[in-house]
Motif scaffolding. Sequence first.
Motif, PDB file in Angstrom:
ATOM      1  N   MET A   1       0.845  -1.179   0.000  1.00  6.72           N
ATOM      2  CA  MET A   1       0.000   0.000   0.000  1.00  6.72           C
ATOM      3  C   MET A   1       0.892   1.244   0.000  1.00  6.72           C
ATOM      4  O   MET A   1       1.727   1.401   0.876  1.00  6.72           O
ATOM      5  CB  MET A   1      -0.876   0.053   1.249  1.00  6.72           C
ATOM      6  N   ASP A   5      -1.095   3.040  -5.020  1.00  2.00           N
ATOM      7  CA  ASP A   5      -2.283   2.219  -4.772  1.00  2.00           C
ATOM      8  C   ASP A   5      -3.547   3.067  -4.874  1.00  2.00           C
ATOM      9  O   ASP A   5      -3.808   3.910  -4.020  1.00  2.00           O
ATOM     10  CB  ASP A   5      -2.170   1.566  -3.386  1.00  2.00           C
ATOM     11  N   LYS A   7      -6.553   2.369  -4.343  1.00  4.54           N
ATOM     12  CA  LYS A   7      -7.602   2.116  -3.358  1.00  4.54           C
ATOM     13  C   LYS A   7      -7.289   2.695  -1.983  1.00  4.54           C
ATOM     14  O   LYS A   7      -8.181   2.793  -1.152  1.00  4.54           O
ATOM     15  CB  LYS A   7      -7.855   0.610  -3.227  1.00  4.54           C
ATOM     16  N   SER A   8      -6.036   3.092  -1.748  1.00  3.40           N
ATOM     17  CA  SER A   8      -5.682   3.637  -0.435  1.00  3.40           C
ATOM     18  C   SER A   8      -5.885   5.146  -0.412  1.00  3.40           C
ATOM     19  O   SER A   8      -5.928   5.812  -1.449  1.00  3.40           O
ATOM     20  CB  SER A   8      -4.225   3.311  -0.093  1.00  3.40           C
ATOM     21  N   LYS A   9      -6.005   5.690   0.781  1.00  2.00           N
ATOM     22  CA  LYS A   9      -6.204   7.138   0.932  1.00  2.00           C
ATOM     23  C   LYS A   9      -5.002   7.902   0.382  1.00  2.00           C
ATOM     24  O   LYS A   9      -5.164   8.888  -0.329  1.00  2.00           O
ATOM     25  CB  LYS A   9      -6.427   7.461   2.406  1.00  2.00           C
ATOM     26  N   LYS A  10      -3.820   7.418   0.688  1.00  2.00           N
ATOM     27  CA  LYS A  10      -2.598   8.069   0.214  1.00  2.00           C
ATOM     28  C   LYS A  10      -2.530   8.054  -1.321  1.00  2.00           C
ATOM     29  O   LYS A  10      -2.145   9.054  -1.937  1.00  2.00           O
ATOM     30  CB  LYS A  10      -1.371   7.362   0.795  1.00  2.00           C
ATOM     31  N   LYS A  12      -5.065   7.949  -3.342  1.00  2.00           N
ATOM     32  CA  LYS A  12      -6.076   8.870  -3.867  1.00  2.00           C
ATOM     33  C   LYS A  12      -5.596  10.316  -3.764  1.00  2.00           C
ATOM     34  O   LYS A  12      -5.843  11.123  -4.656  1.00  2.00           O
ATOM     35  CB  LYS A  12      -7.402   8.697  -3.122  1.00  2.00           C
ATOM     36  N   THR A  21     -12.921   5.782   0.138  1.00  2.00           N
ATOM     37  CA  THR A  21     -11.767   5.919   1.030  1.00  2.00           C
ATOM     38  C   THR A  21     -11.456   7.376   1.310  1.00  2.00           C
ATOM     39  O   THR A  21     -10.999   7.724   2.395  1.00  2.00           O
ATOM     40  CB  THR A  21     -10.524   5.256   0.393  1.00  2.00           C
ATOM     41  N   ARG A  22     -11.716   8.244   0.326  1.00  2.00           N
ATOM     42  CA  ARG A  22     -11.407   9.667   0.454  1.00  2.00           C
ATOM     43  C   ARG A  22     -12.588  10.499  -0.025  1.00  2.00           C
ATOM     44  O   ARG A  22     -12.642  10.930  -1.183  1.00  2.00           O
ATOM     45  CB  ARG A  22     -10.155   9.975  -0.373  1.00  2.00           C
TER      46      ARG A  22
END
Length: 41
Positions: A1, A5, A7-10, A12, A21-22
């Motif tokens: 992650m 990625d 799908k992760s907040k970072k 995005k 997620t965001r």
Amino acid sequence: MGKGDKKSKKGKIVKGTYGNTRPRKANKPKATAAKKEAAAK
């Protein structure tokens, strides 16, 4: 992650996209009765 990625907040944040997620804004504060009273005066 990580930064790549989607799908992760970072990921995005890096991509500049939004989703579950965001979300765009957490929640806008609604105009309260006190604020309306102050505007009426």
